[in-house]
Scaffold this motif. Structure first.
Motif, short mmCIF file in Angstrom:
data_model
loop_
_atom_site.label_atom_id
_atom_site.label_comp_id
_atom_site.label_asym_id
_atom_site.label_seq_id
_atom_site.Cartn_x
_atom_site.Cartn_y
_atom_site.Cartn_z
N HIS A 21 0.75 -1.16 -0.11
CA HIS A 21 0.04 -0.08 -0.10
C HIS A 21 0.73 1.41 0.04
N CYS A 22 1.93 1.25 0.72
CA CYS A 22 2.91 2.41 0.83
C CYS A 22 3.38 2.93 -0.55
N PRO A 23 3.89 2.16 -1.53
CA PRO A 23 4.27 2.67 -2.78
C PRO A 23 3.19 3.33 -3.51
N ALA A 24 2.14 2.77 -3.54
CA ALA A 24 0.77 3.23 -4.17
C ALA A 24 0.46 4.57 -3.54
N ASP A 25 0.43 4.82 -2.42
CA ASP A 25 0.46 6.14 -1.75
C ASP A 25 1.61 7.18 -2.11
N MET A 26 2.55 6.65 -2.12
CA MET A 26 3.62 7.60 -2.51
C MET A 26 3.50 7.88 -3.73
N ALA A 27 3.18 7.15 -4.87
CA ALA A 27 3.15 7.42 -6.19
C ALA A 27 1.90 8.47 -6.35
N ARG A 28 0.88 8.18 -5.60
CA ARG A 28 -0.16 9.28 -5.70
C ARG A 28 0.14 10.58 -5.36
N ILE A 29 0.71 10.48 -4.14
CA ILE A 29 1.20 12.22 -3.57
C ILE A 29 2.15 12.61 -4.59
N ASP A 30 3.04 11.95 -5.03
CA ASP A 30 3.96 12.37 -6.22
C ASP A 30 3.36 12.88 -7.24
N ALA A 31 2.27 12.28 -7.77
CA ALA A 31 1.56 12.56 -9.12
C ALA A 31 0.62 13.89 -8.73
N GLN A 32 0.08 13.95 -7.41
CA GLN A 32 -0.63 15.17 -7.33
C GLN A 32 0.61 16.49 -7.01
N LEU A 33 1.61 16.15 -6.47
CA LEU A 33 2.85 17.00 -6.32
C LEU A 33 3.33 17.71 -7.68
N GLU A 34 3.24 16.87 -8.72
CA GLU A 34 3.86 17.12 -9.94
C GLU A 34 2.72 17.85 -10.87
N GLY A 35 1.50 17.45 -10.58
CA GLY A 35 0.35 18.04 -11.56
C GLY A 35 -0.29 19.10 -11.03
N SER A 36 -0.66 18.97 -9.86
CA SER A 36 -1.40 20.29 -9.15
C SER A 36 -1.00 20.27 -7.46
N PRO A 37 0.25 21.06 -7.44
CA PRO A 37 0.61 21.03 -6.03
C PRO A 37 -0.14 22.30 -5.17
N PRO A 38 -0.22 22.12 -4.00
CA PRO A 38 -1.00 23.25 -3.10
C PRO A 38 -0.40 24.37 -3.20
N SER A 39 -1.23 25.37 -3.40
CA SER A 39 -0.97 26.89 -3.68
C SER A 39 -0.21 27.51 -2.55
N ASP A 40 -0.50 26.83 -1.27
CA ASP A 40 0.02 27.31 -0.12
C ASP A 40 1.46 26.79 0.02
N PRO A 41 2.42 27.69 0.40
CA PRO A 41 3.62 27.02 0.38
C PRO A 41 4.19 26.10 1.92
N ALA A 42 3.28 26.63 2.88
CA ALA A 42 3.23 26.03 4.14
C ALA A 42 2.96 24.55 4.17
N VAL A 43 1.47 24.31 3.12
CA VAL A 43 0.97 22.96 3.13
C VAL A 43 1.81 22.36 2.10
N LEU A 44 2.39 22.92 1.13
CA LEU A 44 3.29 22.03 0.13
C LEU A 44 4.50 21.67 0.88
#
Length: 79
Positions: A21-44
């Motif tokens: 489950h871990c690698p799938a979660d990490m891949a999902r996070i990485d994809a979201q960071l690449e595609g549409s990262p949070p606009s708030d620098p603190a959240v990022l």
């Protein structure tokens, strides 16, 4: 005695499931960071930190903890 045996068997079987489950979660996070990262620098920064911590926990074999930390990162991305 039978319940204890069943519980231990379930625990042994579920450990590899967390590991997968871990690698799938990490891949999902990485994809979201690449595609549409949070606009708030603190959240990022917080998401990146949690992602890194989750990866380290996964490598250390602490899969349940890794899934929990990665879940926090995903909640920040979704939220």
């Amino acid at each position: 005695m039978r319940r204890i045996t069943l519980f231990l068997a379930a625990a042994v079987i579920s450990t590899p499931l967390f590991a997968m489950h871990c690698p799938a979660d990490m891949a999902r996070i990485d994809a979201q960071l690449e595609g549409s990262p949070p606009s708030d620098p603190a959240v990022l920064e917080q998401v990146r930190s949690l992602r890194e911590e989750g990866g380290k926990l996964h490598e250390a074999g602490k899969h349940a903890e890794s899934v929990e930390v990665l879940g926090k990162a995903m909640a920040l991305l979704d939220g």
